[in-house]
Scaffold this active site. Structure first.
Site, short mmCIF file in Angstrom:
data_model
loop_
_atom_site.label_atom_id
_atom_site.label_comp_id
_atom_site.label_asym_id
_atom_site.label_seq_id
_atom_site.Cartn_x
_atom_site.Cartn_y
_atom_site.Cartn_z
CD GLU A 439 2.73 -19.42 -3.86
OE1 GLU A 439 2.73 -20.63 -3.61
OE2 GLU A 439 3.57 -18.67 -3.83
CD GLU A 445 7.17 -17.07 -3.70
OE1 GLU A 445 7.96 -17.26 -2.68
OE2 GLU A 445 6.20 -17.97 -4.05
C1 NOJ Z 1 7.04 -19.48 -0.33
C2 NOJ Z 1 5.79 -18.68 -0.02
O1 NOJ Z 1 5.18 -18.68 -1.45
C3 NOJ Z 1 6.07 -17.37 0.40
O2 NOJ Z 1 4.90 -16.49 0.39
C4 NOJ Z 1 6.85 -17.37 1.89
O3 NOJ Z 1 7.27 -16.17 2.33
C5 NOJ Z 1 7.91 -18.14 1.62
N1 NOJ Z 1 7.59 -19.54 0.96
C6 NOJ Z 1 8.85 -18.53 2.96
O4 NOJ Z 1 7.72 -19.24 3.80
CA CA Z 2 5.53 -20.02 -3.38
#
Ligand code: NOJ
Ligand code: CA
Length: 635
Positions: A439, A445
């Protein structure tokens, strides 16, 4: 007394010039005889080492030319073509490589002693401060997860991350980055006391930059050079500066996957156990069945282990990576997945508590491996990581070494990784192809307010110069009440082409694909995760981006485009196609689509095209498009 030495790119267009004086060395870079980087200091400060004078002991050059193959990625073949120069001083060797589209150099510290503490690296990039740059801040709680902003170089405050993409007043596009980052702090960029752009290596908690064993090579300092924004995205020098894989990685395979994931983001399910727990045995089996029906090979399951109860960000210090919650039977789910030929993607959320994770690392990977789980997504939420009881930056030497440990151990266990909150990409996946994606930027998100339509138009020219990204594509439930998406529907398919990822997530819940928009899902089902070649077509930083990619396993091509908050029509010809007829499957914004007012406005159609044709495509505000060009033999 001063000496001057020049190194030219194979095509002669780029010149690297080193000026050696007894006390200092400087480099300059010229592009078509224009000086684009002025006098820039090069030095490295080693503890307890009185700076010896810069007395050039030897100088040699060589020309290198090869084409190598990558097992997966945006391009199968990469040309590695450069002139190398080696400047040997007492303190270090300066190794320089000049490519047709980049300059790179590194410091090689000889074994004059066993170990060394690097106190500072004083590399300058003396670029006209009146240039525009697209930057995100470094040393901030959300790591690399910020919105890109265009500012003038002279307005840089504190430090910014690389790749740092720059447009000079002469309309030249540069990006400062690094390659092969091992055992050292990540390079950020600041304005130094002389008001010159310079390196700021991420420090350790003891305020030094790195403790290393000698001999030691720093990562490559890389300056990509292009005449246009879109040409910058063709740069593959970062991979050239990494080593070929050591060992057999023939088992590595890219993957498309769905996940027990977005349901948590929209509040239907929870990571923590309880009534709405997402990762139950029953839900996992339902999702496995859905993956089979959807024709998607993988399934991610988050929130399956002990540690998510209560405030998971604080309690994460006790996360258990070999203990499932009582309502989740890992063995049963794994054998169900195997029987259905679905690859599970395991999940390790460390919350940055690296000590806790490392204590369980071997056991945790063994546990997954024993259950036939070959893919793991890891996460390092939290503003800093805890290593040896100390708070360190994710992008410090301590962080770099931890991430590397996971990659190497995973390789040993034949496990492939998708690292969230990672160390930035510096091309090490050439050497470690089991590191399929990261990422390391704002992904979806952040929807629900913090993402602007322009974001996905910045990252191809910035973050993605550091390699693939798991952006968690394909959210079809645009108007959900918790995390309203700032795109049109068609654009969610475009992301599978515009944002390359060796592990690509179709992130929404299966019913959105099966019941709501099955026609658009066809594209997601078919778009590959491994390409033979990539042809960036059009774009400007922060405005729009259009790219075509050829599948590695068929004659088919895929085109994706994204635009910012402004609608626009793009026109491009298809001359990159082979001769013959292609059936184009077009997934486009409708004329009245709009990311805010009418996000579901989509137009799906088919037509026949050939390489002499031109396409004219409308992208709505916040929109985009996806096209599959399926090779067919007759009209
Ligand atoms: C941040 C991550 O980017 C996301 O994909 C994940 O679901 C959450 N942390 C929880 O681990
Ligand atoms: Ca993240």
């Amino acid at each position: 007394m001063k000496r001057l030495k020049s190194v030219f790119s194979p095509d002669g267009q780029i010149k690297f010039e080193l000026e050696i004086t007894p006390r200092q060395i400087f480099y300059r870079v010229f592009y078509n005889n224009k000086e684009i980087i002025k006098n820039s200091n090069l030095d490295i400060e080693i503890a307890n080492l009185k700076s010896p004078k810069f007395d050039l002991k030897s100088f040699k050059t060589l020309r290198f030319n090869e084409t190598f193959e990558l097992p997966w990625g945006e391009d199968q073949f990469v040309r590695n073509f450069y002139t190398e120069a080696e400047f040997k001083f007492e303190k270090f060797i300066l190794k320089v490589r000049v490519f047709n589209d980049a300059v790179a150099f590194r410091y090689e510290i000889p074994k004059n002693q066993e170990t060394a503490t690097i106190e500072d690296e004083l590399t300058e990039f003396n670029i006209n401060l009146d240039s525009t740059c697209w930057q995100i801040p470094a040393f901030m709680p959300d790591r690399y997860e910020y919105n890109y902003e265009a500012i003038k170089l002279y307005d840089i405050e504190g430090s910014v991350h690389t790749p740092l993409t720059i447009k000079t007043p002469e309309n030249l596009y540069l990006s400062i980055h690094e390659a092969a980052l091992y055992d050292y702090g990540s390079m950020t960029i600041k304005l130094n006391g002389e008001n010159i752009l310079s390196s700021n290596i991420t420090p350790l908690s003891d305020d030094t930059k790195a403790h290393v064993k000698l001999p030691f090579n720093t990562p490559w300092r890389l300056i990509m050079i292009a005449n246009s924004a879109i040409d910058l995205t063709k740069n593959r020098v970062m991979y050239c500066l990494n080593e070929p894989p050591k060992g057999d990685f023939s088992w590595v395979e890219t993957l498309k996957f769905i996940g027990i994931w977005w349901a948590m983001y929209v509040g239907e399910w929870t990571w923590a156990p309880g009534e709405r727990h997402g990762a139950t045995t029953a839900h996992a089996k339902e999702y496995i069945d859905a993956a089979v029906r959807l024709g998607i090979k993988g399934l991610l399951i988050e929130g399956w282990n002990e540690g998510w109860e209560g405030n998971w960000l604080e309690n994460g210090v006790n996360n258990k990576f070999t203990v499932a919650t009582p309502d989740f039977n890992l063995e049963e789910v794994a054998s169900y997945a195997r029987a259905k030929n679905i690859e599970l993607v395991g999940h390790h959320e460390t919350v940055g508590f690296v000590d806790n994770y490392e204590a369980q690392l071997e056991a945790a990977y063994n546990y997954y491996a024993a259950n036939g789980i070959h893919y793991i997504k890891t996460g390092y939420a939290g503003s800093q990581i805890v290593i040896n009881g100390k708070k360190e930056y994710h992008h410090s030497q301590a962080g770099v070494n931890h991430y590397q440990k996971t990659v190497e151990l995973a390789a040993k266990k034949k496990i492939m990784l998708d690292i969230h909150e990672p160390i930035k990409g510096t091309g090490i996946e050439r050497t470690w192809p089991n590191l399929l994606t990261r990422e390391g930027a704002r992904g979806q998100e952040y929807e629900g307010g913090a993402l602007r339509p322009s974001h996905a138009c910045y990252i191809p020219y910035t973050r993605l110069l550091a390699g693939g990204m798991d952006y968690t594509n394909g959210i079809f439930d645009i108007t959900n009440s918790v995390k309203r998406i700032s795109t049109t529907l068609a654009r969610q398919a475009a992301y599978f082409v515009t944002i390359y990822s060796g592990m690509a997530m179709a992130a929404d819940r299966p019913f959105m694909y099966e019941e709501k928009f099955p026609e658009l899902f066809e594209f997601i089902k078919k778009v590959p995760t491994n390409f033979e070649k990539t042809v960036p077509l059009l774009g400007e930083i922060g405005d729009f981006y259009v790219v075509a990619r050829k599948d590695r396993n068929s004659e088919n091509w895929y085109i994706g485009g994204v635009t910012d908050q402004d609608g626009r029509t793009v026109k491009f010809n298809l001359d990159f196609l082979d001769d013959g007829i292609y059936k184009a499957h077009l997934y486009l914004d409708s004329k009245d689509a709009h990311f805010r007012d009418n996000p579901y406005g989509i137009k799906i159609s088919q037509k026949r095209v050939k390489n002499s044709d031109t396409l004219e495509i409308y992208m709505a505000p916040g929109g985009g498009f996806a096209i599959e060009l399926e090779k067919v033999n007759s009209l």
